[in-house]
Write an enzyme that holds these catalytic residues in place. Sequence first.
Site, PDB file in Angstrom:
ATOM      1  N   SER A  91       0.841  -1.202   0.000  1.00  0.00           N
ATOM      2  CA  SER A  91       0.000   0.000   0.000  1.00  0.00           C
ATOM      3  C   SER A  91       0.879   1.257   0.000  1.00  0.00           C
ATOM      4  O   SER A  91       1.629   1.470  -0.951  1.00  0.00           O
ATOM      5  CB  SER A  91      -0.961  -0.059   1.191  1.00  0.00           C
ATOM      6  OG  SER A  91      -1.913   0.961   1.113  1.00  0.00           O
ATOM      7  N   HIS A  97      -4.196  -0.740  -4.140  1.00  0.00           N
ATOM      8  CA  HIS A  97      -5.638  -0.995  -3.963  1.00  0.00           C
ATOM      9  C   HIS A  97      -6.339  -0.660  -5.281  1.00  0.00           C
ATOM     10  O   HIS A  97      -7.422  -0.063  -5.285  1.00  0.00           O
ATOM     11  CB  HIS A  97      -6.227  -0.126  -2.844  1.00  0.00           C
ATOM     12  CG  HIS A  97      -5.574  -0.286  -1.508  1.00  0.00           C
ATOM     13  ND1 HIS A  97      -5.843  -1.347  -0.680  1.00  0.00           N
ATOM     14  CD2 HIS A  97      -4.649   0.473  -0.856  1.00  0.00           C
ATOM     15  CE1 HIS A  97      -5.123  -1.224   0.445  1.00  0.00           C
ATOM     16  NE2 HIS A  97      -4.395  -0.136   0.352  1.00  0.00           N
ATOM     17  N   GLU A 155      -5.041  -5.355  -4.680  1.00  0.00           N
ATOM     18  CA  GLU A 155      -4.813  -5.903  -3.338  1.00  0.00           C
ATOM     19  C   GLU A 155      -4.382  -7.374  -3.407  1.00  0.00           C
ATOM     20  O   GLU A 155      -4.722  -8.084  -4.358  1.00  0.00           O
ATOM     21  CB  GLU A 155      -6.098  -5.777  -2.499  1.00  0.00           C
ATOM     22  CG  GLU A 155      -6.422  -4.321  -2.182  1.00  0.00           C
ATOM     23  CD  GLU A 155      -7.654  -4.148  -1.306  1.00  0.00           C
ATOM     24  OE1 GLU A 155      -8.323  -5.154  -1.000  1.00  0.00           O
ATOM     25  OE2 GLU A 155      -7.933  -2.983  -0.937  1.00  0.00           O
TER      26      GLU A 155
END
EC number: 3.4.15.6
Lengths: 326, 326
Positions: free
Chosen positions: A128, A170, A197
Amino acid sequence: MPSGPLMIIGGAEDKVRKPTILKHFVALSGGPDARIAVIPTASSLGREVVDVYDALFSKFGAARVDAVRPESREQAHDPALVKALDEATGIFMTGGNQLKLSSIICGTPVGDAILRAHDRGAVVAGTSAGASIQSSHMVAFGVGGATPKQRMTQVAAGLGLVDSTVIDQHFDQRNRYGRLLMIVSQSPQLLGIGVDEDTCGLVEDVDGDMVMRVLGKGAVTIFDGARMTSNAYEAKRSSPLLASGVIFHVLPEGAVFNLSTRTLVPQEPVVAGEDAEELAEATRDLRQLVRDIAAADAAPAAIRRRLALRRTRSTPPTTPDQGDPS
Amino acid sequence: MPSGPLMIIGGAEDKVRKPTILKHFVALSGGPDARIAVIPTASSLGREVVDVYDALFSKFGAARVDAVRPESREQAHDPALVKALDEATGIFMTGGNQLKLSSIICGTPVGDAILRAHDRGAVVAGTSAGASIQSSHMVAFGVGGATPKQRMTQVAAGLGLVDSTVIDQHFDQRNRYGRLLMIVSQSPQLLGIGVDEDTCGLVEDVDGDMVMRVLGKGAVTIFDGARMTSNAYEAKRSSPLLASGVIFHVLPEGAVFNLSTRTLVPQEPVVAGEDAEELAEATRDLRQLVRDIAAADAAPAAIRRRLALRRTRSTPPTTPDQGDPS
C-alpha cells in the site's frame, strides 16, 4: 552486484489463509538467515502493526525482526535505526499514509539507508503506502473513479527505487484507473503501475533491465503514455481529460513485464496436473507418428498397425515402450 | 443517403439543470418538426418513463412524442408500433434491463423498423440499456471492478447499429473497466466503448466511416485490442486475465474519434471568451511585426515607432488602424 529485488504489494496481502506474498518476502530475504526491518511509519497504529508482521515473519522462519519506526524527520536521523537497516537482508514498509512516510524518511539517513540496502542486494518490500513510496513520483492522495479528471490527485516525490514510474495500489478495489491515468496524462514519460490488493509486482534487475513478475490474487495494470495525446496541459478545473493512444497491460499472476523496454516478456503457459500428463502423452504420440511416417517402414499398413498398438495405451498402460525416450 | 446519427448515452443524462444531450437529440430529430418514438421496454417502470421523456421532448420543441412499448416478442409484431417507428424522425430507447429490451425487440418487426429508421437517416438514441443494445455484441449483465476476470460478464447479441463493437455504460460510476476489458480480451476484433453517465457518443457516417463526437459531462473510453496479447482462451474459473498491449483512449467532450480507423481525429483547441480576444490581439500584433520586419521601412527606429504606437492599444482603443485587415 545487481541491486536487490523490490516487492511492490497492492495492500491487504493475505496474512492468514494463503500468505504467499509475505512468505516469498521472507524466503527472498534469506529464510532462516533473514534479518528483517519493518518500517511502520506510514501507519497510525505503529507498534501493533510491527507486532503483526513480527509474528508473521518469525512464523515464516526469519532469524530476526526489528522495528524501524521514525515518527519525525529528526528521528529519521537516529543512528540506531540506520544500523538496523544497514544490517537487514529484507526491509518491509507497511501501509498507511504514504505522504507521512515519504515526508518523514525521504532525504534522511533512514531514507538513504533504504536506497543503500537496495543497492547492496537486500530485498525492499512495501505494501500500500509502502508500495507507492518506491516510485520516483508518488501518488500523494486523491479520489477514486475510472475517468481521469484534472486535479483529482496530487503527486509528491517518492524514494525512487523504481525510476520513471508512478505506483498506485488498492487499484481494482478502490477504482483508481482515473487518478493514475491523470498523472500519466500530465507526465507521459512516467510508466503508471497500478497494483491490486493481495498482489505483488516483484521487480528484479535482469542484465540492467527492470523486470517485473506478478504474484498474488489480482493483477498489475500498466499505463504506457509514451505515444499518447492529451489535453492535460490546458484542461480547466476538474474536467475529464483527453487521454488517447495509451497502451495498457493488465498482468495477472505469472505474467512478466520488462519495465525498462515496456514490453511483455512471453511466458510458456503453465499446464498443471492431469492436463500436463495428457498433453505430454499426446505430444509423444505425435512425435512418434512423425518418425513413423518419415521411416522406411511407413507403408500405410505399418502405420495403421502402430496406431492400433498405440491406442491400447488409452487403457491402463501395459506396453513397455512407454518408457522409451521420445 | 447516409445513415442517421446515433446517440450512445451512458445513462443518468441531465434532465433538469443542463439537459444538453436531450436537447441535442430533439434538435437533430428536426426540432419543431421532430416526431419522436420513445421505447421504454428496458424499464420496469414503463408508462412513467414515457411520461418523463414526453414532457422533456415536448418542452424542447418536438412536434409529437409516441410511446412504442412492446412487452413481449408478440407485441413487437404490432403494426401500429411499427408504423410509429416508420414515421419517426427520432427514436429514443430508455434505460433499464438491456437483455429484456434486446430479447423482446431484436429480430422482430419493431427491431427491424429501428434498423430501417437508421438507414433512412432518422436519429436513433438510447441511454444506458438503450446505449448497450446499439452495439453488435452487447454486455448482457455482469459485475463491476477494474480488473478483467474470466466469467465476470456475459455477452448477448445487440441491434448491431454500431458494428464490431461492444458498448458499456455508467462506465466510470459503476467501475466497468474490468468487464468491458474481459469482453475485448475474449473478442479482440470488437472495439470496446465505455460511456460515462450524462455523456454521449454521437456517431455519424462521414464518407463511409463511423465518426464519434463526445458531448456531456464525463468521457467515452475506447479499448482497442487489435494488437493485444491475452490468455483469455485458457484462463480458468474467475481468474484475472492477461490483457497486454491494449490501446486505449479516454475522450472528453469535444473529442472526435474515428471508430472505423480506430484513431483520434485532431481538433483545434477551443479558446473561449477573454482568452480568445487576447489571443487574437497577440496574433495580429505578431503578424504585423513580421510584415514590418519584411518591409522596406524595417529600420530599427521605424520598428520601435510602430511598437510604441501599438502599445497604446493596451489602453482603451483609439488608433483607427485597429480596424485594418490583418
